[in-house]
Design a protein around this motif. Structure first.
Motif, PDB file in Angstrom:
ATOM      1  N   GLU A 126       3.730   1.846  -3.374  1.00 31.58           N
ATOM      2  CA  GLU A 126       3.615   0.390  -3.448  1.00 31.58           C
ATOM      3  C   GLU A 126       2.492  -0.121  -2.550  1.00 31.58           C
ATOM      4  OE1 GLU A 126       6.770  -3.182  -3.446  1.00 31.58           O
ATOM      5  OE2 GLU A 126       6.598  -2.174  -1.499  1.00 31.58           O
ATOM      6  N   ARG A 163      10.495  -2.430  -5.594  1.00 28.17           N
ATOM      7  CA  ARG A 163       9.113  -2.004  -5.389  1.00 28.17           C
ATOM      8  C   ARG A 163       8.206  -2.489  -6.517  1.00 28.17           C
ATOM      9  NH1 ARG A 163       9.017  -1.328  -0.302  1.00 28.17           N
ATOM     10  NH2 ARG A 163      10.653   0.062   0.441  1.00 28.17           N
ATOM     11  N   THR A 165       5.418  -1.587  -8.870  1.00 28.18           N
ATOM     12  CA  THR A 165       4.944  -0.314  -9.398  1.00 28.18           C
ATOM     13  C   THR A 165       3.546  -0.422 -10.009  1.00 28.18           C
ATOM     14  OG1 THR A 165       6.109  -0.738 -11.477  1.00 28.18           O
ATOM     15  CG2 THR A 165       7.258   0.565  -9.796  1.00 28.18           C
TER      16      THR A 165
END
Length: 233
Positions: A126, A163, A165
């Motif tokens: 990330e 997160r 991506t």
């Protein structure tokens, strides 16, 4: 330079000992191929010679990319509850290598580096994705908190993480994961305008931004773990 050392790990499926070159540091300026492997989820990964099961080493190394202005200490997800002690330890490492106690030439390099601490492979990916897209990681953490308000049915807490991506022109793609196992769950896209709204009006977010950025572990997960650095001190 990028540093590796020979070790052996047991295959979690069949128990076979596997010879492995464990990473201690990555210099992505000199080895951009290693950065590509991290993004492709193939770095520190190999197939067991006995059962062919893919085995991936837990991450514990320093990542340096001067061209991107990044110095990142990477630790296994299971160590996240100890983030304050680890922050202190990696701050000492950075100060010796590129900070106040480093040689002048190294301090000059360090002045342009953002120091970060992450736990687990998805968190490292990330940070690299965000920097490549020119996005501020603190603002992204604020956006995650804003999204939690918009998605009240989501159960957030230690052991679960959200997160980024990938980044598109008008959207940020997110995925929910289980931290230690790094198991992906549901994903969704958020309009880039939500990020821009926070970046363009920072004042209401100032107190939480200060809390998120009070150390190199810039991650909303810290808000769910104990009382934070101020209480620890």
């Amino acid at each position: 330079m990028s540093l590796f050392r020979s070790t052996a790990i047991g295959c979690p499926s069949c128990g076979t000992d596997i010879a492995f070159e464990e990473c201690d540091s990555v210099n992505a300026d000199r080895r951009p191929d290693l950065r590509d492997e991290i993004l492709a989820a193939t770095f520190q990964s190999l197939a067991c010679p006995a059962c062919a099961k893919t085995v991936r080493m837990e991450p514990q190394f320093n990542y340096l990319e001067v061209g991107a202005g990044q110095w990142i200490a990477v630790f296994p997800g299971r160590m996240l509850p100890d983030y304050i002690e680890i922050e202190d330890a990696i701050t000492e490492v950075f100060d010796t290598s590129y900070g106040a106690r480093a040689l002048p030439a190294a301090r000059e390099i360090g002045a342009d580096l953002d120091v970060r601490l992450v736990f687990g492979w998805p968190a490292l990916v990330e940070k690299l994705v965000l920097r490549a897209a020119g996005l501020d990681d603190v603002t992204i953490e604020l956006l995650k908190l804003d999204l939690m308000r918009r998605l009240p049915e989501v159960e957030m807490g230690p052991g679960r993480e959200l997160r980024v991506t990938s980044v598109e022109a008008d959207a940020l793609n997110f995925n929910w994961l289980l931290t230690e196992a790094e198991v992906p769950m549901d994903g969704f896209a958020a309009n880039r305008a939500l990020y821009d709204a926070i970046a363009d009006a920072p004042e209401p977010w100032a107190p939480i931004r200060a809390q998120l950025s009070d150390g190199p572990f810039v991650d909303m997960q810290k808000l769910f773990i104990g009382e934070g650095r101020a209480a620890a001190e």
